[in-house]
Design an enzyme around this catalytic site. Structure first.
Site, short mmCIF file in Angstrom:
data_model
loop_
_atom_site.label_atom_id
_atom_site.label_comp_id
_atom_site.label_asym_id
_atom_site.label_seq_id
_atom_site.Cartn_x
_atom_site.Cartn_y
_atom_site.Cartn_z
N GLU A 280 35.92 -2.25 44.46
CA GLU A 280 35.18 -2.30 43.08
C GLU A 280 33.93 -1.20 43.07
OE1 GLU A 280 34.66 -6.04 41.67
OE2 GLU A 280 36.81 -6.34 41.18
N HIS A 301 51.15 -5.06 66.57
CA HIS A 301 52.72 -5.21 66.74
C HIS A 301 53.41 -4.82 65.50
CE1 HIS A 301 52.01 -6.62 70.79
NE2 HIS A 301 50.97 -7.03 70.36
N LYS A 408 41.19 -6.18 31.91
CA LYS A 408 40.66 -7.54 31.24
C LYS A 408 40.73 -7.36 29.82
CE LYS A 408 37.39 -9.37 34.56
NZ LYS A 408 35.98 -9.89 34.90
O1 PA5 Z 1 32.55 -8.19 41.25
C1 PA5 Z 1 32.74 -8.49 39.98
O2 PA5 Z 1 32.15 -8.40 38.97
C2 PA5 Z 1 34.54 -9.04 39.69
O3 PA5 Z 1 35.10 -9.03 40.82
C3 PA5 Z 1 34.15 -10.68 39.18
O4 PA5 Z 1 33.68 -11.14 40.31
C4 PA5 Z 1 35.32 -10.89 38.84
O5 PA5 Z 1 36.27 -10.25 38.06
C5 PA5 Z 1 35.34 -12.42 38.23
O6 PA5 Z 1 34.17 -12.26 37.12
P1 PA5 Z 1 33.82 -13.43 36.58
O7 PA5 Z 1 32.86 -14.23 37.65
O8 PA5 Z 1 32.80 -13.04 35.44
O9 PA5 Z 1 34.85 -14.65 35.94
#
Ligand code: PA5
Length: 423
Positions: A280, A301, A408
């Site tokens: 990310e 393996h 999203k």
């Molecule tokens: O690192 C990030 O920002 C994302 O992976 C969020 O953690 C994930 O999408 C979950 O979002 P939220 O905590 O707002 O529900």
């Protein structure tokens, strides 16, 4: 303690231009922080009293339940599941009042999984507590599962349900802080300047890990130690930045993938968190190393074939825990002259490394002194900082995730249009 060994990394970290860039990025992280750099100083900013407050709240929850459900996805659950798997003994799943079983939810929408979870929630032999974690308070999966679980538990606990819920959220986003206020639910804050995947060392990870019985003062102790050690701006003296620069140079030289290899099963979930952190943060604008993970020696393996003879466009980052209680002895003659299981594990690591060196595959060895809450805190901080440094070297923003946000947005539009189409 984390010790890095770059002997087989095949990179030259002495280029003055690279050294100067690292020093500049260090300043950017520390002295002119981008808004989302709250995590850099957080281990020093959070007070022992605040950690004690989290630990005390968690202790009350421990006493109240045999099953503790952590609802969250991405950065709101991966650090916790990594810590639970790393720090709870492998065959101790808990499940009693005072030492609850930890169940994760909201991290996918498998009906099969939740059908079974419902039977746990309805089981009168179990006492349930819930922790809802969402920074934005608007992510669909945890939001939906939280609503479903609440409805199921309300039948059991009625008005007393609020006492069984804890919410962890950003007070400047979403509906969850209001939900907590309106229903007198205990609520912890995620600082606005710390993003999801950089939030493990805040209440996001600390509260559920404390409910799992893990020493969160020690976690922060480890993070503080790493924050001090890796505060060094000079590339030459900073293993964390050397790791970041090595990844960056290898990526620039054409490598496409980083494979995290662990020789301890309970580090596997830690690699899940690493996959999220690096994917990310770094994989955008057509750049970045695809983060993959392998559990050794199991995967030798199967995927080991790829490592040795597949397309050589990857680097290997090996996480090896050095000091493990080595009480199991191999009966004489079964493994040559080797009679120690841990020693055999290490010999295999060396052998794999030698075999891969025939292909000149770059590898970085990260030696972790032992399994402990302290080293967990160190590791999290080490990788967060390395990741941010690596991203800035690569030229991408470490703190946004436009690719994730676009799904999203699409999802919300689709759901809304479905609701609107209902007569
Ligand atoms: O690192 C990030 O920002 C994302 O992976 C969020 O953690 C994930 O999408 C979950 O979002 P939220 O905590 O707002 O529900």
């Amino acid at each position: 303690m984390i010790q890095a060994d770059f002997t087989n990394a095949h990179t030259d970290l002495t280029d003055p231009a690279l050294i100067a860039r690292v020093a500049d990025i260090h300043k950017r992280l520390h002295h002119h922080p981008d808004f989302m750099c709250g995590w850099v100083k957080y281990p020093f900013q959070v007070s022992d009293a605040e950690i004690s407050e989290i630990a005390e709240a968690a202790q009350k929850v421990r006493e109240k339940c045999s099953v503790f459900i952590v609802i969250g996805i991405g950065g709101s659950y991966l650090g916790t599941i990594a810590g639970v798997n790393l720090l709870r003994p492998p065959f101790d799943e808990g499940g009693t009042m005072g030492n609850p079983r930890i169940i994760f939810a909201g991290h996918h929408l498998s009906s099969e999984y939740y059908n079974h979870l419902m039977t746990v929630l309805e089981d009168p032999a179990e006492e349930i507590c819930v922790c809802m974690v969402s920074k934005s308070g608007s992510t669909t999966e945890p939001k939906v599962i939280y609503a479903i679980i609440k409805e199921a538990l309300r039948k059991r606990y009625g008005d007393k349900l609020s006492e069984r819920i804890t919410i962890i959220t950003d007070f400047n986003q979403g509906y969850l802080q209001k939900e907590a206020q309106d229903n007198h639910i205990r609520c912890f804050e995620i600082p606005s300047d710390i993003g999801g995947r950089y939030s493990v060392l805040t209440a996001v990870g600390l509260f559920p890990l404390a409910v799992a019985g893990i020493d969160i003062h020690a976690i922060i102790g480890g993070a503080r130690q790493a924050a001090s050690v890796f505060m060094e701006p000079r590339l030459e003296y900073n293993d964390c930045y050397q790791y970041a620069a090595t990844r960056y140079l290898q990526s620039a030289a054409g490598k496409r993938m980083e494979i995290f290899e662990v020789y301890e099963g309970n580090l596997l979930y830690f690699t899940e968190w690493l996959r999220q952190l690096f994917a990310e943060s770094e994989c955008k604008d057509g750049k970045g190393l695809f983060p993959a993970a392998m559990q050794m020696t199991t995967d030798l393996h199967s995927l080991g074939q790829f490592l040795q003879e597949g397309r050589q466009d990857f680097i290997e980052t090996i996480l090896f825990v050095e000091n493990i209680e080595d009480k199991i002895k191999i009966p004489a003659g079964v493994a040559g002259n080797c009679t120690s299981l841990h020693c055999l594990n290490d010999i295999i690591r060396h052998s794999v490394c030698k075999a891969h060196q025939k292909n000149n595959t770059p590898n970085i060895l990260l030696k972790i002194s032992e399994f402990s809450a302290f080293t967990f805190g160190e590791l999290v901080y080490f990788f967060e900082k390395a990741c941010a440094m690596s991203c800035y070297l690569t030229g991408v923003d470490p703190f946004n995730q436009p690719g994730v946000e676009s799904y999203k947005t699409e999802l919300k539009e689709s759901i809304n249009s479905m609701i609107n189409s209902i007569p």
